[in-house]
Every structure is written in C-alpha cells, then in structure tokens.
Design an enzyme around this catalytic site. Structure first.
Site, short mmCIF file in Angstrom:
data_model
loop_
_atom_site.label_atom_id
_atom_site.label_comp_id
_atom_site.label_asym_id
_atom_site.label_seq_id
_atom_site.Cartn_x
_atom_site.Cartn_y
_atom_site.Cartn_z
CD GLU A 146 -3.10 -0.75 2.05
OE1 GLU A 146 -3.25 -0.15 2.56
OE2 GLU A 146 -3.74 -2.32 1.58
CG HIS A 162 -6.10 0.36 4.24
ND1 HIS A 162 -5.19 -0.74 4.82
CD2 HIS A 162 -7.01 0.13 5.24
CE1 HIS A 162 -5.28 -0.93 5.76
NE2 HIS A 162 -6.35 -1.14 5.71
#
Ligand code: NAD
Ligand code: MLT
Length: 526
Positions: A260, A278
């Site tokens: 990420e 997210h």
C-alpha cells in the site's frame, strides 16, 4: 506530560487531550523518519494511525516515551518487540470501526453488482451506456463470508436484510454463535464452490495469507464477485488478475493491498475491478470513535498508570509485575501453544494454578493465557484487556481453579481445552526464579523452552526416526537450536519439540510429514 500526535487524528481526539490537565499536546503530521526521531525525544506519549512508522530506531531515539497509541487496530507499522524491550506500552482500539468497515464491504458488494463507479465515470465522460452497465441483483444470491468475527457477523446480518443466502467459513467459530445471523457454516471448498459473492473478514495469519490463491479461484463458481476490505495479502493479487482475465471472477472490489499504495498494480486499471484506498474504517463516526478512545487510553495511562487495550503489557501494577512476569510469559506461551495445536472451535478452557502460583493474583495470568490462546486467529484484534470478553462472546466456557498443594512441581499452570470431542492439555512451570518451561503436552512429559520458531512432531518411537528428522531439516538449510523429546512409554508414541533458528518452510514441513513414523508435524511460533 507531552503527547505527540504524528498522523491525522480526528479533532475530537485532540480535544480530549487538550482538555486534560497536565497533558501538553503537539500535533506534527507528515514527518520524515529523521524529523520523527527528533520530535520523539522529549515526549511521553505518541499517537499514530497507519502512516507513522514506529521502527526500532524511532524507539531507540526516544528518551522518555512511555506509550504508543494506535487510533485503529493494525499494528504492522509498530515494532512491538522493540517497544516491549524498552518497557513502552503499545495500545490500540479494536472494535471501534467494525460497523463502518462492514458497511464498506456491503457498499462494495452493491457497487460491484451494479457497476456504480464505472457507470458514474462513463457519465462524467459524457456517455450514456445503459446496456454496458447492466448489473445483477443481490436478492436470493449466495454470499460467502470468510471470517466470522466482529466485522464478518455484522456483514452477515446486513446481508440478511438484503435477502441473500449466507455461507460462512471460520474454523474457530462455533456454529451456534452465528446461526442467529442466518449463516450456514460450511467448509472453505464448499463456500468457494457455492458462492456468487465472496467477502473476506479475517486477519492476515500464516493460514489466511493467500487464502484466495490460484487453486481457490479454480474452485469458484464462474462469474463470482470478490470483496476484500480486511487485510492485504489475503488474496494472491497475481492470481486474481488472471482469474479476472479468464472470466472465473467477474468483478473484484479491493480496499486493502499486498503493498500500500499499490503503485503499478494491474488491478488499478482493470474495468471490472473497484479499488478504494484502504477506506474501510474511514467514516466520521469511526474515526471519532477511535480517536477519542485512544486519546483517553493514552491520557489514562500517563496520568494514572491504568492500562487499557495494550497489546504488549497486561494490566498489573509495577509491584506485582516483578513477581508475576515469568508467569505472565508462561501463561501466554501455554495459550499460544495450545491454540496452534487445536483443530476446530474451542468449547471450554480450564486453567489450574497449582502450588506457588496459586498464591499470586491470577486474574492477569488468565488474561495473558487467553490472549495467547486467541492471538493466532485474531492477531491485533485481541489484547490483554479484551481477551476474556472476546472469549466469552465466542462462546468459550472458562473455569479456573487454585490448588495450593503442589504435585510434581512446586509451581505449575495447567491448561485444558476442549474442542468438540477432543481434549487437549498442556502445562508449564518456572525453573529457578524466571525460566518458563513447558513440562507436559497431553500425556507426554518433557522440559522445553516455550519460545521461538518450533516444529512440533508426533512420531512412533523407533530407532533412526530422530536422525532422519534432523537430516531432513538440515537439507533445507535450517539450523536446529534445541530439541526435546517427550515420551509416552518405551517404544510407544513420542512428541518432539524442535526449536529452529529460522522458521520451518512449508517445503521442509511437507518433507518431514512424509517421513515414515511421523504421524503429525506442525510449525508453531511462540
Ligand atoms: P475479528 O478478530 O473479530 O474476526 C476475525 C475472524 O477471522 C475471527 O472470527 C477468526 O476466527 C477468523 N479467522 C482467523 N483465521 C481464520 C481462517 N484461517 N479461516 C477463516 N477464518 C479465520 O476481526 P474483525 O474486527 O472482524 O476484523 C476483520 C479484519 O478486518 C481484520 O483483518 C482487520 O484488521 C480488518 N479491518 C480492516 C479495516 C479496513 O480499513 N479495511 C478496518 C477494520 C478492520
Ligand atoms: C485498522 O487497522 O484499524 C484498519 O485497517 C483501519 C486503519 O488503518 O485505519
């Protein structure tokens, strides 16, 4: 007392600290590692979300740090080992964002079924593509939920309202705990084969990493849609891309990624994939919940020493800690050892404190033991404080007994666990003043250090078996640091507990399992 807030925290959390007498708040967001190491030097508390990386170097740079508080659950960005060594308490706020995250999963399901982001994008570009974006109903379709903890069960109850049929897979949850949410518990293979939609709600553990891999995609119903707003790494992303291209998977909605942000991932540009950054826990309500909770927890700890939701320190006074520390370590190790051996959901836990340990206050020991027992399947969601209530909410019946008269050892903690018709038991003692030892595993007696990378083997006691196990492990270039053999009776069954310098690899485990006279082999981490 000074508290540094180094990530974006909801203002309600900042206000809690600002309004607490004797707390000085410094908000400094977006620091690079060098700036953070500078800023951390004169603070007692640090509050973060997921962006700040609390590395061992950051911990080393701190002179006065007593507590790190995470607004949220995941603690991948904190070196908990380094904090523990320095006596710094690490806290989080599990549960504060469960409803929000479940709602994100449901939103993604609906968005996938009706192509909402794609259709909105097409309209923004001036097109009117009614036919292209025809969707599908959720009504009467089958939703497979993998992981039926806090978020999975909320998703199930919301999906019931959408009149979906719900299948669940969670080997650690009892059927009766989820029937009220309308969930039919099935095997993973059954869930994969029967579901029209699949949503993931487990932590990332050694069993759930790549739980949706190439093999799993091949078992799915063609045209299935997949949602992941739990943890990156539960899905093998390369295998998902192939399954999408082959049409096995008709659409995927992904909130969490192996890396990420997922820079350069093909998933970002595929027409049948919806990605969110997210966002599972990102609502005003959830961020307020976790910010207020962590601000209160950090202030309470700094001002009164009260510990709540700590992942690395049980709630005991300093005085008691000195006496109880070896037992706390032992109790947690016994729980963790047992959890990794048991197959199936736990029905009951019985803890006996025998001999010297029975004279201590045993409540914190029970908390540690339950945390150890639940951690392998719940990870950062369980801590020393919430472990008993989580155990209760999962239908685990707990009994404790204090037995003053010692048996073979002057002090002993014995843990007996029942799962269906299976009974397991493990016991440990303290050697000298501080050295925890595992001394019984079911009917086997041994003396093993309960720590590190372990290989646990059931084998038939025959000449040459131990040698062949050692040779096999050696072939995989793994060094054995210690070995303990527990004997049932001469020429009967043995258990072998090996401590290795590095974790046993899956290939090595397979080779050990194939050896003659090895009945069972398991890789454990304590
Ligand atoms: P939880 O601990 O309450 O539930 C997790 C469930 O997974 C448990 O019931 C456990 O038994 C089950 N499980 C463990 N191993 C399994 C396996 N091998 N197979 C099937 N089930 C297994 O956790 P939760 O609060 O419901 O959170 C679920 C996940 O969502 C966690 O990974 C959490 O970190 C993540 N999360 C993500 C966001 C986000 O922003 N996207 C927000 C909050 C939580
Ligand atoms: C969590 O761990 O709480 C979630 O992943 C959300 C977040 O990182 O804020």
């Amino acid at each position: 007392m000074k508290v540094l807030i180094s990530d974006d925290l909801h203002p309600a959390g900042i206000a809690v600290l600002e309004n607490t007498p004797n707390i000085e708040v410094v908000v400094q967001v977006g620091m690079d590692p060098a700036e953070l190491m500078e800023a951390i030097q004169d603070v007692e508390g640090l509050i973060i979300r997921s962006a700040t990386k609390v590395t061992d170097k950051v911990i080393e740079a701190s002179n006065r740090l007593k507590v790190v508080g995470r607004a949220g659950t995941g603690l991948d960005n904190v070196d908990i080992g380094a904090a523990t060594k320095r006596g710094i308490v690490v806290m989080n706020t599990p549960g504060g964002n469960s409803i929000t995250t479940a709602e994100h999963a449901i939103s993604l399901l609906l968005a996938l079924a009706r192509n909402i982001p794609q259709a909105a994008h097409s309209m923004r570009e001036g097109r009117w593509e009614k036919k292209r974006f025809q969707g599908r109903e959720l009504y009467n379709k089958t939703l497979g939920i993998i992981g039926l903890g806090r978020i999975g069960t909320i998703v199930a109850s919301r999906a019931q309202g959408l009149k979906m049929r719900i299948l669940g897979y969670d080997p650690y949850v009892k059927r009766e705990m989820v029937t009220s949410c309308g969930v039919e518990m099935v095997s993973l293979d059954d869930l994969l084969a029967r579901s029209d939609f699949i949503t993931l709600h487990t932590p990332k553990t050694k069993d759930t990493a790549h739980i949706l891999n190439r093999k799993a995609f091949r078992k799915m119903k063609p045209g299935v849609m997949v949602v992941n707003c739990a943890r990156g790494g539960l899905i093998d992303e390369a295998a998902l891309v192939d399954a999408l291209q082959e049409g096995i998977v008709a659409g995927a909605a992904i909130d969490v990624f192996e890396q990420e942000p997922p820079v350069g991932s093909p998933l970002l540009i595929m027409g049948n994939v919806i990605c969110t950054p997210h966002l599972g826990a990102s609502t005003e309500e959830a961020q307020k919940n976790v910010a207020v909770a962590i601000a209160e927890q950090v202030a309470d700890y700094l001002l009164t020493g009260t510990i709540k939701n700590a992942v690395n320190a049980p709630a005991v006074s300093g005085e008691m800690l000195a006496q109880a520390r070896p037992y706390l370590t032992l109790a947690e190790a016994l729980g963790s050892f047992q959890a990794q051996i048991i197959e199936g959901p736990i029905d009951s836990v019985a803890i006996d404190y025998i001999g010297e340990v029975s004279k201590l206050e045993t409540k914190p020991l029970t908390h540690s033991l339950l945390k150890g027992l639940l951690y392998p399947v719940m990870h950062d969601e369980v801590n020393y404080i919430n472990a008993p209530s989580i155990a209760k909410s999962r239908g685990i019946h707990l009994t404790e007994a204090k037995i003053e008269s010692a048996e073979d050892f002057t002090t002993l903690i014995r843990l007996s666990v029942r799962s269906g018709t299976q009974q397991y038991s493990v016991a440990g003692t303290i050697f000298g003043k501080y050295e925890p030892r595992l001394v019984r595993i079911n009917e086997f007696r041994l003396e093993a250090l309960p720590e590190g990378h372990l290989l646990f083997i059931y084998n038939t006691d025959r000449p040459g078996v131990i040698g062949s196990i050692g040779t096999t492990i050696g072939k995989h270039n793994i060094n054995i640091a210690r070995m303990q053999v527990g004997q049932e009776k001469e020429r009967g069954q043995n258990v072998i507990l090996l401590t290795t310098d590095t974790p046993i690899t899956p290939e090595c485990l397979e080779d050990v399992r194939r050896l003659p006279h090895v009945a069972k082999a398991m890789q454990l981490e304590l």
